[in-house]
Scaffold this motif. Structure first.
Motif, mmCIF file in Angstrom:
data_model
loop_
_atom_site.group_PDB
_atom_site.id
_atom_site.type_symbol
_atom_site.label_atom_id
_atom_site.label_comp_id
_atom_site.label_asym_id
_atom_site.label_seq_id
_atom_site.Cartn_x
_atom_site.Cartn_y
_atom_site.Cartn_z
ATOM 1 N N THR A 1 0.829 -1.192 0.000
ATOM 2 C CA THR A 1 0.000 0.000 0.000
ATOM 3 C C THR A 1 0.872 1.253 0.000
ATOM 4 O O THR A 1 2.053 1.179 -0.349
ATOM 5 C CB THR A 1 -1.002 -0.069 1.182
ATOM 6 O OG1 THR A 1 -1.849 1.052 1.145
ATOM 7 C CG2 THR A 1 -0.296 -0.144 2.529
ATOM 8 N N ASP A 2 0.284 2.387 0.366
ATOM 9 C CA ASP A 2 1.027 3.649 0.288
ATOM 10 C C ASP A 2 1.535 4.135 1.640
ATOM 11 O O ASP A 2 1.947 5.272 1.780
ATOM 12 C CB ASP A 2 0.168 4.732 -0.396
ATOM 13 C CG ASP A 2 -1.148 4.964 0.330
ATOM 14 O OD1 ASP A 2 -1.418 4.284 1.336
ATOM 15 O OD2 ASP A 2 -1.917 5.830 -0.121
ATOM 16 N N ASP B 1 -4.272 6.376 11.783
ATOM 17 C CA ASP B 1 -3.977 6.767 10.406
ATOM 18 C C ASP B 1 -2.844 7.807 10.411
ATOM 19 O O ASP B 1 -3.017 8.915 10.916
ATOM 20 C CB ASP B 1 -5.243 7.363 9.778
ATOM 21 C CG ASP B 1 -5.058 7.646 8.287
ATOM 22 O OD1 ASP B 1 -3.898 7.829 7.850
ATOM 23 O OD2 ASP B 1 -6.072 7.696 7.573
HETATM 24 P P1 ADP Z 1 -4.772 0.938 -0.954
HETATM 25 O O1 ADP Z 1 -5.160 1.743 -2.133
HETATM 26 O O2 ADP Z 1 -3.348 0.484 -0.992
HETATM 27 O O3 ADP Z 1 -5.723 -0.169 -0.642
HETATM 28 P P2 ADP Z 1 -5.991 2.506 1.127
HETATM 29 O O4 ADP Z 1 -6.074 3.952 0.867
HETATM 30 O O5 ADP Z 1 -7.188 1.672 0.982
HETATM 31 O O6 ADP Z 1 -4.785 1.953 0.256
HETATM 32 O O7 ADP Z 1 -5.405 2.232 2.588
HETATM 33 C C1 ADP Z 1 -4.186 2.831 2.986
HETATM 34 C C2 ADP Z 1 -4.494 4.073 3.783
HETATM 35 O O8 ADP Z 1 -5.102 3.691 5.010
HETATM 36 C C3 ADP Z 1 -3.291 4.864 4.214
HETATM 37 O O9 ADP Z 1 -2.891 5.761 3.215
HETATM 38 C C4 ADP Z 1 -3.777 5.558 5.487
HETATM 39 O O10 ADP Z 1 -4.121 6.897 5.240
HETATM 40 C C5 ADP Z 1 -5.026 4.796 5.872
HETATM 41 N N1 ADP Z 1 -5.023 4.301 7.260
HETATM 42 C C6 ADP Z 1 -6.072 4.422 8.121
HETATM 43 N N2 ADP Z 1 -5.771 3.898 9.309
HETATM 44 C C7 ADP Z 1 -4.516 3.418 9.231
HETATM 45 C C8 ADP Z 1 -3.649 2.755 10.158
HETATM 46 N N3 ADP Z 1 -4.027 2.475 11.408
HETATM 47 N N4 ADP Z 1 -2.414 2.409 9.733
HETATM 48 C C9 ADP Z 1 -2.023 2.670 8.471
HETATM 49 N N5 ADP Z 1 -2.793 3.308 7.559
HETATM 50 C C10 ADP Z 1 -4.030 3.688 7.923
#
Ligand code: ADP
Ligand code: ASP
Ligand code: MG
Length: 404
Positions: A172-173, A181
């Protein structure tokens, strides 16, 4: 080894990112592994497709919606196959139909029931890198369904379980699962490990880093997950049954804005009314979350509950249609609410945790309108505009508890 990798939308958002991921996939393949890759739609494609539909009809048929929004994933896998081919390696893209990814009949929020493995296995035997569309399935009418927003994680974990893969890596990113988050809470910490149960709660409560169904399936089939960045080589977070590290009181803070509150006013204060209301919602496949019932006065009571904002229209419509049968006077709703939660396995045995959370909210001057607790989580409902502030205030209050 058989390795399943999943790359999210931002990891494949543009041609440069597609080639970056293609090279990572090829590196894994070159080490002699069989590689199955699940991809999401590029960047904001799914949001754009939803917006396009709403230009035609704000309330489109769910079947046609799935037909539309599933196309983003098909673009991604085809483009990735082209990129891998261009770099000189064999790859084949497959959609849910070609694989045989069977779901129940529910459009827009389908559950995977069975995945046929023959086609994927035969492509692997032919030495192909196999690229599979995330997020989509087919139902018994041979229609396309989708698994709910963020559902590609679930596709990946389900494929890993079906193929009995040696590894399931979610790219992921961000660098892994954090205590909150990291885009909202600047001093959130990356966790090296987290248990299925804690991750399940965090995901269900709005930490969108993993789709909650993906964690459910990982736990059920004991698939160890690694969540890590597609942009660097840092180690990421392992999600598994037990963690070696000492159990912490609180392992994370999550915020969820896909929330709305409905209040059904003036219901007769007699037995069976809660049953009437919630069975009506269940029959219409609407899940409710926090429920609060007022103390009866003058023979009537009010029942308030929260639900996904995306279900609000449907819920209001069925309640309005049944207002007379329920004997209720009115139904009102509020959309600009959010739920902020803390999760931790150590909570049940530590009575002070809830008070600490409420203290953090009090110090930040944020009003709490509903509360819900369980052995592993505490959630509060607040005004949406305070979500980020509340998450930071709570994270600050528990900072020590989150040191791992
Ligand atoms: P992908 O497109 O790779 O599925 P998402 O946007 O669905 O990515 O999920 C990754 C995002 O989740 C991160 O960019 C972050 O902003 C968010 N996020 C929310 N809670 C968390 C957490 N506890 N740890 C890491 N990321 C989190
Ligand atoms: N593309 C879908 C979404 O945006 C599925 C996913 O990204 O996992 O929700
Ligand atoms: Mg996601």
């Amino acid at each position: 080894m058989l390795i399943v990798q999943k790359y999210g939308g931002s990891s494949v958002a543009n041609p440069e990112r597609v080639f970056n991921v293609a090279k990572r996939i090829i590196d894994t393949y070159k080490q002699g592994n069989k590689v199955v890759v699940v991809l999401s739609a590029q960047g904001k494609t799914t949001d754009e497709l939803i917006a396009k539909a709403h230009e035609i009809d704000p309330n489109p048929s769910k079947r046609e919606m799935d037909m539309l929004i599933s196309t983003g994933e098909q673009q991604s896998v085809a483009l990735m196959a082209m990129a891998i081919n261009k770099l000189g390696y064999p790859a084949v893209s497959l959609n849910a139909f070609q694989v045989g990814m069977h779901t129940n009949r529910t459009y827009s929020n389908a559950r995977l029931k069975r995945i046929d493995t023959e086609r994927i296995e035969s492509e692997l035997d032919r030495k192909n890198i196999v690229l599979v569309t995330g997020f989509q399935g087919i139902n018994k009418f041979d229609d396309i369904t989708t698994l709910g927003r963020s559902g590609s994680d679930t596709t990946a974990v389900a494929i890993a379980a079906a193929l009995r893969a040696d590894k399931c890596e979610i790219y992921t990113d961000v660098d892994g699962v954090y205590t909150a988050d990291p885009r909202i809470v600047k001093d959130a910490r990356k966790l090296n490990e987290i248990t299925y149960d804690e991750m399940l709660e965090l995901a269900a409560l709005g930490a969108k880093v993993l789709h909650h169904r993906s964690v459910e399936i990982a736990k059920k089939y004991n698939v160890e997950l690694v969540v890590r960045s597609s942009l660097n080589n840092s180690e990421g977070t392992i999600v598994r049954e037990v963690c070696n590290v000492e159990k912490m009181l609180v392992s994370g803070v999550a915020g969820d804005k896909n929330v709305a509150r409905i209040s059904v006013m003036g219901i007769p204060d007699t037995p069976g009314k809660a049953f009437d209301l919630f069975s009506l919602l269940a029959k219409n496949k609407i899940s409710v979350d926090i429920i609060l019932q007022s103390i009866g006065r003058d023979g009537t009571k009010d029942i308030s509950f929260t639900l996904a904002r995306t279900d609000l229209n449907d819920a209001i419509n069925v309640i309005k249609e049944n207002l007379d049968r329920l004997g209720a006077k009115d139904v009102v709703y509020k959309e600009d609410v959010a739920k902020v939660s803390i999760v931790g396995a150590g909570m049940a045995t530590n009575p002070g945790i809830a008070a600490m959370m409420f203290e953090a909210m009090y110090n930040a001057g944020i009003n709490i309108s509903m509360i819900s607790t369980s052995e592993v989580k505490i959630s509060v409902l607040i005004d949406e505009k305070h979500t980020e502030e509340a998450m930071n205030a709570i994270h600050d209050r528990f900072r020590l508890a989150m040191e791992r």
